[in-house]
Design an enzyme around this catalytic site. Structure first.
Site, PDB file in Angstrom:
ATOM      1  N   GLN A  69      52.674-113.929   2.675  1.00  0.00           N
ATOM      2  CA  GLN A  69      53.256-114.660   3.808  1.00  0.00           C
ATOM      3  C   GLN A  69      54.308-113.819   4.532  1.00  0.00           C
ATOM      4  O   GLN A  69      55.300-114.343   5.038  1.00  0.00           O
ATOM      5  CB  GLN A  69      53.851-115.987   3.330  1.00  0.00           C
ATOM      6  N   SER A  70      54.110-112.523   4.591  1.00  0.00           N
ATOM      7  CA  SER A  70      55.094-111.636   5.221  1.00  0.00           C
ATOM      8  C   SER A  70      55.268-111.914   6.723  1.00  0.00           C
ATOM      9  O   SER A  70      54.313-111.831   7.498  1.00  0.00           O
ATOM     10  CB  SER A  70      54.633-110.187   5.026  1.00  0.00           C
ATOM     11  N   ASN A  71      56.506-112.217   7.102  1.00  0.00           N
ATOM     12  CA  ASN A  71      56.824-112.358   8.527  1.00  0.00           C
ATOM     13  C   ASN A  71      56.750-110.999   9.216  1.00  0.00           C
ATOM     14  O   ASN A  71      56.377-110.896  10.382  1.00  0.00           O
ATOM     15  CB  ASN A  71      58.242-112.909   8.705  1.00  0.00           C
TER      16      ASN A  71
END
Ligand SMILES: *Cc1c(COP(=O)(O)O)cnc(C)c1O
Length: 338
Positions: A69-71
């Site tokens: 879920q890396s921004n």
């Protein structure tokens, strides 16, 4: 300046009226969660410098890495695609991930995705990205690798300039923020802010709330990033060579301040009290924090203010909202609102 202009800048600064009243201190929030839509959050400020450099070197493909879920990965994919470049992301996963949140957006915007396990990511992510780059070169691409979180000397310039932006806004607003608070995950945001604070003599307290690792780790990260960042600042004409050398000789780990104790049960894992805090502030102020970074950092800020802890001397606190909203949706059911 050797940067692209992608983010919506300057971002607004707003007073948190009810949260401030409750805590008996002025809490302001800088809306870096509104730097854009697809690339919302703090990473785009770093990417403006990183991608400028990539294009300057004639590169047409960006490779980077992060958690599922890396921004940062999502912002990189958005910026690359917007600029007509190709994007490839190396994502750390536990099991086959559901198509949600940031990962969904990575795929929606057409990024190449490669998965790896936690140990592979921890020990070999640089080598894996190098191998990806080699393969793309064979296909005729010219790849540029951006390290995790764009937390390297080039990326740190994004938040060096954000600190200047804040000081400009202080003058317009007639306020002085004595304390700046930010969530710290890979360290580049806090390092950039602190370097500007010191080099430009602003005299503020700049606090990084650790959401993974700890104080000793982040001090080391900041010290590692500093020489390269100083070099860039000299090249950009921000500071003189002599000032950079003097600074390099006297800067020490104690110049970088982090607060431990709010990592909770681990990076990207939430405790009920953290989710309760996110829900409480959302309902109180109409401001939504994310579970991985800003939720934990502001939970820590709230706890410290309640017990008269680390921020006892602060009067005007500026919290930088670094974004992350897409990471909230995959955990919506944990809030038990039904
Ligand atoms: C990456 C990130 C941070 C932390 O910034 P670093 O420069 O990695 O320390 C904070 N908040 C959000 C929402 C992020 O995505």
């Amino acid at each position: 300046m050797r940067k692209l202009r992608l983010a919506n800048l300057p971002t607004k600064i707003e007073r948190m009226v009810r949260w401030s009243a409750e805590k008996g201190v002025n809490i302001y929030i800088k809306r870096d969660d509104q730097t854009g839509s697809e690339w919302n959050g703090n990473k785009i400020r770093k990417l403006e410098f990183a991608i400028y450099e990539a294009r300057d070197q004639g590169c047409d493909l960006l490779i980077t890495c992060g958690g599922i879920q890396s921004n940062h990965c999502r912002a990189t994919v958005a910026a690359a695609t917007r600029l007509g470049m190709k994007a490839a992301v190396l994502l750390r996963i536990e099991e086959e991930p559901p198509l949600e949140g940031n990962y969904f957006l990575d795929r929606l915007m057409g990024a190449d995705v490669r998965f790896c396990t936690r140990p592979e990511y921890g020990n070999n992510r640089t080598e894996i990205m190098e191998e990806m780059a080699q393969n793309y070169r064979k296909e005729g691409y010219k790849p540029y690798i951006i390290p995790e979180g764009a937390s390297y000397d080039v990326g740190a310039l994004g938040y060096y300039h954000c600190m200047k932006e804040i000081v400009g806004q202080e003058k317009e607003m007639g306020i002085t923020f004595d304390t700046i608070v930010v969530a710290t995950g890979s360290g580049g945001t806090h390092t950039g802010l602190t370097l500007a604070n010191m080099l430009l003599g602003y005299g503020k307290r700049v606090v990084g709330m650790a959401v993974c690792d700890d104080n000793a780790y982040f001090k080391n990260v900041a010290m590692q990033m500093t020489p390269g960042a100083l070099n860039y600042l000299v090249e950009h004409g921000e500071i003189g060579r002599e000032q950079a050398e003097e600074f390099a000789a006297k800067v020490s780990p104690s110049d970088f301040e982090y607060i431990d104790g709010y990592v909770g049960v681990g990076y990207a894992k939430s405790r009920p009290e953290e989710l309760e805090h996110i829900k409480r502030i959302a309902a109180l102020e109409g401001i939504v924090f994310d579970p991985v970074y800003t939720g934990k950092a502001t939970y820590g800020l709230d706890c410290e203010l309640r017990k008269g802890g680390a921020f006892e001397e602060s009067n005007n606190i500026l919290f930088i909202h670094t974004g992350g909203i897409f990471g909230l949706f995959p955990v919506s059911r944990s809030f038990r609102l039904e």
